[in-house]
Design a protein around this motif. Structure first.
Motif, PDB file in Angstrom:
ATOM      1  N   CYS A  73      39.232  -3.436 -12.947  1.00 36.84           N
ATOM      2  CA  CYS A  73      39.477  -2.046 -12.587  1.00 36.84           C
ATOM      3  C   CYS A  73      38.898  -1.727 -11.212  1.00 36.84           C
ATOM      4  N   LEU A  74      38.491  -2.760 -10.457  1.00 37.45           N
ATOM      5  CA  LEU A  74      38.101  -2.600  -9.054  1.00 37.45           C
ATOM      6  C   LEU A  74      39.080  -3.349  -8.147  1.00 37.45           C
ATOM      7  N   PRO A  75      40.394  -3.127  -8.277  1.00 37.35           N
ATOM      8  CA  PRO A  75      41.338  -3.901  -7.468  1.00 37.35           C
ATOM      9  C   PRO A  75      41.158  -3.691  -5.978  1.00 37.35           C
ATOM     10  N   TYR A  76      40.588  -2.510  -5.613  1.00 40.19           N
ATOM     11  CA  TYR A  76      40.384  -2.231  -4.185  1.00 40.19           C
ATOM     12  C   TYR A  76      39.285  -3.101  -3.587  1.00 40.19           C
ATOM     13  N   GLN A  77      38.466  -3.750  -4.431  1.00 41.62           N
ATOM     14  CA  GLN A  77      37.473  -4.706  -3.914  1.00 41.62           C
ATOM     15  C   GLN A  77      38.049  -6.118  -3.854  1.00 41.62           C
ATOM     16  N   LEU A  78      39.288  -6.277  -4.338  1.00 37.86           N
ATOM     17  CA  LEU A  78      39.861  -7.614  -4.492  1.00 37.86           C
ATOM     18  C   LEU A  78      41.197  -7.768  -3.786  1.00 37.86           C
ATOM     19  N   GLY A  79      41.524  -6.864  -2.886  1.00 37.05           N
ATOM     20  CA  GLY A  79      42.731  -7.050  -2.079  1.00 37.05           C
ATOM     21  C   GLY A  79      43.822  -6.029  -2.288  1.00 37.05           C
ATOM     22  N   ASN A  80      43.779  -5.246  -3.369  1.00 35.43           N
ATOM     23  CA  ASN A  80      44.771  -4.192  -3.583  1.00 35.43           C
ATOM     24  C   ASN A  80      44.181  -2.888  -3.061  1.00 35.43           C
ATOM     25  N   LEU A  81      44.427  -2.632  -1.785  1.00 34.79           N
ATOM     26  CA  LEU A  81      43.724  -1.549  -1.082  1.00 34.79           C
ATOM     27  C   LEU A  81      44.729  -0.639  -0.382  1.00 34.79           C
ATOM     28  N   PRO A  82      45.194   0.432  -1.045  1.00 34.56           N
ATOM     29  CA  PRO A  82      46.132   1.360  -0.391  1.00 34.56           C
ATOM     30  C   PRO A  82      45.472   2.060   0.797  1.00 34.56           C
ATOM     31  N   LEU A  83      46.221   2.212   1.862  1.00 41.89           N
ATOM     32  CA  LEU A  83      45.682   2.820   3.073  1.00 41.89           C
ATOM     33  C   LEU A  83      45.854   4.338   3.037  1.00 41.89           C
ATOM     34  N   PRO A  84      45.081   5.058   3.857  1.00 43.45           N
ATOM     35  CA  PRO A  84      45.185   6.520   3.873  1.00 43.45           C
ATOM     36  C   PRO A  84      46.615   6.981   4.165  1.00 43.45           C
ATOM     37  N   GLY A  85      47.071   7.970   3.388  1.00 39.52           N
ATOM     38  CA  GLY A  85      48.400   8.542   3.600  1.00 39.52           C
ATOM     39  C   GLY A  85      49.528   7.785   2.942  1.00 39.52           C
ATOM     40  N   THR A  86      49.257   6.553   2.461  1.00 37.21           N
ATOM     41  CA  THR A  86      50.308   5.809   1.766  1.00 37.21           C
ATOM     42  C   THR A  86      50.348   6.246   0.301  1.00 37.21           C
ATOM     43  N   HIS A  87      51.406   5.850  -0.387  1.00 38.67           N
ATOM     44  CA  HIS A  87      51.600   6.271  -1.773  1.00 38.67           C
ATOM     45  C   HIS A  87      51.414   5.077  -2.711  1.00 38.67           C
TER      46      HIS A  87
END
Length: 417
Positions: A119-133
């Protein structure tokens, strides 16, 4: 809804029944919420992967999509599940559950999911950027990405996430629209001594804010100049469980909230609240369901433990031994466990008698009720304490990390504050 030619062809079944079913689901969802069009998503994360949550019906539906030609078109990662595939026997989990979890995982992998199991995908490469959906299941991750990164997404159920991953789009409504992302209520934390607040206390604050605001969007002021990712996670992850908050503006941190005034869009807040020591104590009391002292299991990892958390737990366990009647599980991703092993942290925890688990959910998808002798669980997470009694039919004690470790060593709970 206004659909593009490609979306119309998908809805007409030109690319098979799988994509057609996914697009039909999204169009229905969009019509319910008054969406005018579809928008592209750059990131998806499957929340309901656990067999204990999704069951046989989800396996049947996923295989229907797979056999109907559906494949993931977007970077799509997976949440934790109900088992650790390497250590399920040590944990006392039934083999039937492991078998069924593999069946549940099979169509996800064949459709192209990235098996992060966290449940921490943003620490593992799945990192949506600001303003994206994005389209993420798992309310902790979605709220974090909205609040810390300024990417845009709603609180999603697994079917709509899977449909977005297949089609590459999602209906434009809710938090995808800028006008729905402004703050509504001012939350003042300036009266607290942040130098002494623990992660569990931030978690208790988040639970109080969720219970109090329910679905209003908070704007939090009074945070210290340096506020870590773990502190953000523990503060905001209980908000969507105690309430229905999916975006929390942290003034000076959230990209859309350089100041509170900007977060409110130039309007005045509907009302303000302040959080103090009494509100924090109330959260600890509300989320503890028993006065029993015997502890059968201590668990950390809702959301999954970061490396700083694993290091803290190891430092508290070093040279000590967990009580023979108590288990201690530290849930994290396989990737972070590999690093923790190289740092020597896993060895310290295991020498003390604990386990560092991977792929395992220790809250909504937890299998505690299937482990013999587990009736009372201690956790340092308000989010975990909210889910565990309902998900597993066991009692829970919500406390500080240090108190949880002491309980694991003694086999009994003694509250320090």
């Amino acid at each position: 809804m206004n659909l593009t030619d490609k979306e119309k062809k998908m809805l007409d079944g030109v690319w098979g029944m799988g994509p057609q079913s996914a697009m039909r689901l999204l169009v229905t969802l969009g019509e319910i919420y008054g969406a005018q069009r579809m928008i592209p998503v750059s990131s998806c994360h499957v929340g309901g992967r656990s067999y204990l949550i999704s069951g046989e019906e989800n396996i049947e539906w996923m295989n229907d999509l797979l056999n109907g030609g559906a494949r993931f078109q977007v970077f799509t990662s997976t949440n934790p599940c109900s088992v650790d595939f390497q250590q399920w026997q040590k944990m006392g989990l039934p083999e039937k559950l492991v078998f069924n979890q593999r069946r549940a995982d099979d169509p996800y992998l064949k459709m192209g999911a990235i098996p992060l199991g966290s449940c921490l995908p943003y620490q593992l490469g799945n990192l949506p950027l600001p303003g994206t959906h994005f389209a993420w299941g798992g309310s902790a991750g979605a709220t974090f990405v909205n609040s810390a990164f300024g990417a845009r997404g709603n609180r999603e159920g697994s079917p709509s996430v899977i449909a977005a991953a297949i089609t590459g789009v999602t209906p434009e409504f809710g938090l995808h629209l800028k006008e729905n992302r402004y703050g509504q209520v001012l939350v003042d934390l300036s009266g607290l001594d942040h130098s002494s607040l623990t992660l569990s206390e931030y978690s208790a604050i988040g639970s109080y804010v969720g219970r109090t605001l329910v679905e209003k969007t908070p704007v939090v002021v009074g945070l210290p100049p340096t506020f870590s990712q773990d502190q953000i996670r523990f503060l905001i992850s209980p908000m969507p469980t105690a309430g229905a908050i999916s975006l929390c503006h942290l003034a000076g941190i959230t990209p859309e909230a350089p100041t509170a005034e900007v977060a409110f869009g130039g309007k005045k807040p509907e009302y303000s609240i302040a959080v103090g020591p009494q509100e924090i104590r109330t959260s600890f009391e509300k989320l503890t369901t028993t006065q029993k002292e015997e502890i059968d299991l201590v668990c950390f990892g809702c959301p999954h433990c970061s490396l700083p958390q694993i290091r803290e737990i190891a430092s508290l366990l070093e040279g000590k031994k967990i009580h023979e009647n108590t288990r201690l599980w530290v849930a994290t991703s396989g990737h972070l466990k590999d690093i923790a092993q190289r740092m020597g942290l896993v060895e310290i925890i295991e020498k003390a008698g604990g386990l560092v688990t991977t792929d395992l959910c220790v809250a909504p998808g937890a299998p505690f009720h299937l482990v013999e002798g587990v009736k009372t669980v201690a956790t340092n997470s308000a989010r975990g304490a909210y889910f565990i009694p309902g998900a597993c039919n066991v009692d829970v004690i919500f406390g500080e990390t240090r108190d949880c470790i002491q309980a694991a060593l003694r086999g009994q709970w003694r509250r320090s504050k």
